[in-house]
Design a protein around this motif. Structure first.
Motif, PDB file in Angstrom:
ATOM      1  N   VAL A  93      98.348  44.271  19.156  1.00 21.74           N
ATOM      2  CA  VAL A  93      97.457  45.295  19.715  1.00 21.74           C
ATOM      3  C   VAL A  93      97.032  46.260  18.614  1.00 21.74           C
ATOM      4  N   GLY A  94      95.712  46.475  18.530  1.00 23.91           N
ATOM      5  CA  GLY A  94      95.154  47.370  17.518  1.00 23.91           C
ATOM      6  C   GLY A  94      94.844  46.680  16.199  1.00 23.91           C
ATOM      7  N   GLN A  95      95.273  45.427  16.051  1.00 28.71           N
ATOM      8  CA  GLN A  95      95.040  44.673  14.820  1.00 28.71           C
ATOM      9  C   GLN A  95      93.703  43.923  14.925  1.00 28.71           C
ATOM     10  N   PRO A  96      93.073  43.639  13.804  1.00 31.35           N
ATOM     11  CA  PRO A  96      91.869  42.800  13.844  1.00 31.35           C
ATOM     12  C   PRO A  96      92.232  41.396  14.336  1.00 31.35           C
ATOM     13  N   PHE A  97      91.338  40.790  15.083  1.00 30.87           N
ATOM     14  CA  PHE A  97      91.576  39.437  15.579  1.00 30.87           C
ATOM     15  C   PHE A  97      91.676  38.477  14.402  1.00 30.87           C
ATOM     16  N   ASP A  98      92.739  37.683  14.384  1.00 38.02           N
ATOM     17  CA  ASP A  98      92.972  36.690  13.337  1.00 38.02           C
ATOM     18  C   ASP A  98      93.188  35.339  14.021  1.00 38.02           C
ATOM     19  N   PRO A  99      92.250  34.410  13.897  1.00 37.59           N
ATOM     20  CA  PRO A  99      92.378  33.132  14.607  1.00 37.59           C
ATOM     21  C   PRO A  99      93.582  32.305  14.180  1.00 37.59           C
ATOM     22  N   THR A 100      94.182  32.615  13.037  1.00 36.76           N
ATOM     23  CA  THR A 100      95.369  31.875  12.622  1.00 36.76           C
ATOM     24  C   THR A 100      96.633  32.401  13.297  1.00 36.76           C
ATOM     25  N   ARG A 101      96.558  33.613  13.896  1.00 36.03           N
ATOM     26  CA  ARG A 101      97.725  34.214  14.552  1.00 36.03           C
ATOM     27  C   ARG A 101      97.486  34.552  16.019  1.00 36.03           C
ATOM     28  N   HIS A 102      96.220  34.563  16.444  1.00 40.06           N
ATOM     29  CA  HIS A 102      95.881  34.973  17.809  1.00 40.06           C
ATOM     30  C   HIS A 102      95.112  33.881  18.535  1.00 40.06           C
ATOM     31  N   GLU A 103      95.354  33.824  19.828  1.00 40.90           N
ATOM     32  CA  GLU A 103      94.592  32.944  20.711  1.00 40.90           C
ATOM     33  C   GLU A 103      93.841  33.862  21.675  1.00 40.90           C
ATOM     34  N   ALA A 104      92.512  33.893  21.574  1.00 41.54           N
ATOM     35  CA  ALA A 104      91.711  34.793  22.418  1.00 41.54           C
ATOM     36  C   ALA A 104      91.652  34.236  23.831  1.00 41.54           C
ATOM     37  N   MET A 105      92.129  35.031  24.782  1.00 41.45           N
ATOM     38  CA  MET A 105      92.103  34.636  26.191  1.00 41.45           C
ATOM     39  C   MET A 105      90.836  35.161  26.872  1.00 41.45           C
ATOM     40  N   ALA A 106      90.344  36.318  26.377  1.00 44.92           N
ATOM     41  CA  ALA A 106      89.157  36.937  26.970  1.00 44.92           C
ATOM     42  C   ALA A 106      88.612  37.970  25.997  1.00 44.92           C
ATOM     43  N   THR A 107      87.366  38.347  26.239  1.00 45.70           N
ATOM     44  CA  THR A 107      86.782  39.466  25.495  1.00 45.70           C
ATOM     45  C   THR A 107      86.550  40.598  26.489  1.00 45.70           C
ATOM     46  N   VAL A 108      86.647  41.825  26.001  1.00 45.41           N
ATOM     47  CA  VAL A 108      86.525  42.999  26.856  1.00 45.41           C
ATOM     48  C   VAL A 108      85.556  43.979  26.202  1.00 45.41           C
ATOM     49  N   ARG A 109      84.730  44.593  27.023  1.00 42.29           N
ATOM     50  CA  ARG A 109      83.855  45.654  26.495  1.00 42.29           C
ATOM     51  C   ARG A 109      84.660  46.941  26.464  1.00 42.29           C
ATOM     52  N   ASP A 110      84.837  47.470  25.272  1.00 43.52           N
ATOM     53  CA  ASP A 110      85.610  48.706  25.112  1.00 43.52           C
ATOM     54  C   ASP A 110      84.919  49.545  24.053  1.00 43.52           C
TER      55      ASP A 110
END
Length: 169
Positions: free
Chosen positions: A120-137
Motif C-alpha cells: 500500500v502506497g508503493q508504485p505498482f510493480d508487475p513483478t511483485r503485484h497482481e492488479a485485481m482492480a483499478t480505482v479512481r482516487d
C-alpha cells in the motif's frame, strides 16, 4: 646357462630384431587399449553428468514441494488475518487461541525464510503485484497501490506469491 652353439629362443637376447608380425600385434593391442581407455573415460564422465543431473533434479523437486507447502501456509496466514478482523465478536478465549495460532504460524513462516512485504502506497510493480482492480482516487498518484486484497510474500528474497492489489488510475 646357455650351451655353446645352442640356438637362442629369445630373439632380442641374441640381437636379432623381433618378427614384424609381433610388432603389428603389439601395435594393435596398444591401439585397442587406448580405445578401451577412451571408452572408459567417456562412460565415467557420462555417469558423473548423470549423477549431477539426478541430484539437481532431486533438489529442484524438493524445493518445489517445499514451495507448494509454503504457499498453502501463506494462504492459512491470510485466513487468520481475515478471522482476526472479526475477533471482537468472539469470546476472549477464542480470540487468545486465534492470536496464539497466528503467532506460531508467523514464526514458522519466518523460520523458513518467508516474509510479507508492504504494498500500500508503493508504485505498482508487475513483478511483485497482481492488479485485481483499478480505482479512481483523486488523492493518490496514478499507478500507486491503494489497497491489498492479499499480502505478497518473499521466500529467501525471491517472490513466493505476488500481492493482490487495487491500483489507483
Amino acid at each position: 646357462m646357455k650351451r655353446k652353439g645352442a640356438v637362442a629362443e629369445d630373439p632380442v637376447a641374441d640381437g636379432t630384431p623381433p618378427a614384424s608380425s609381433d610388432e603389428a600385434g603389439v601395435g594393435d593391442l596398444r591401439v585397442e587399449l587406448e580405445q578401451e581407455h577412451d571408452r572408459y573415460l567417456r562412460t565415467r564422465a557420462d555417469f558423473e553428468n548423470y549423477r549431477r543431473r539426478v541430484e539437481r533434479d532431486r533438489d529442484m523437486a524438493a524445493r518445489q514441494a517445499k514451495r507448494d507447502l509454503l504457499l498453502t501456509l501463506v494462504d492459512m496466514a491470510d485466513d487468520f488475518d481475515r478471522a482476526l478482523v472479526h475477533i471482537d465478536e468472539s469470546p476472549d478465549s477464542v480470540a487468545a487461541g486465534l492470536h496464539g495460532m497466528q503467532r506460531r504460524l508467523s514464526s514458522l513462516l519466518e523460520a523458513e525464510g518467508v516474509k510479507s512485504f508492504e504494498s500500500v502506497g508503493q508504485p505498482f510493480d508487475p513483478t511483485r503485484h497482481e492488479a485485481m482492480a483499478t480505482v479512481r482516487d483523486a488523492d493518490e498518484t496514478p499507478v500507486t497501490v491503494v489497497d491489498e486484497a492479499g499480502r505478497g510474500y518473499l521466500w529467501n528474497d525471491t517472490l513466493l506469491r505476488p500481492a493482490r492489489v487495487r491500483v489507483a488510475e
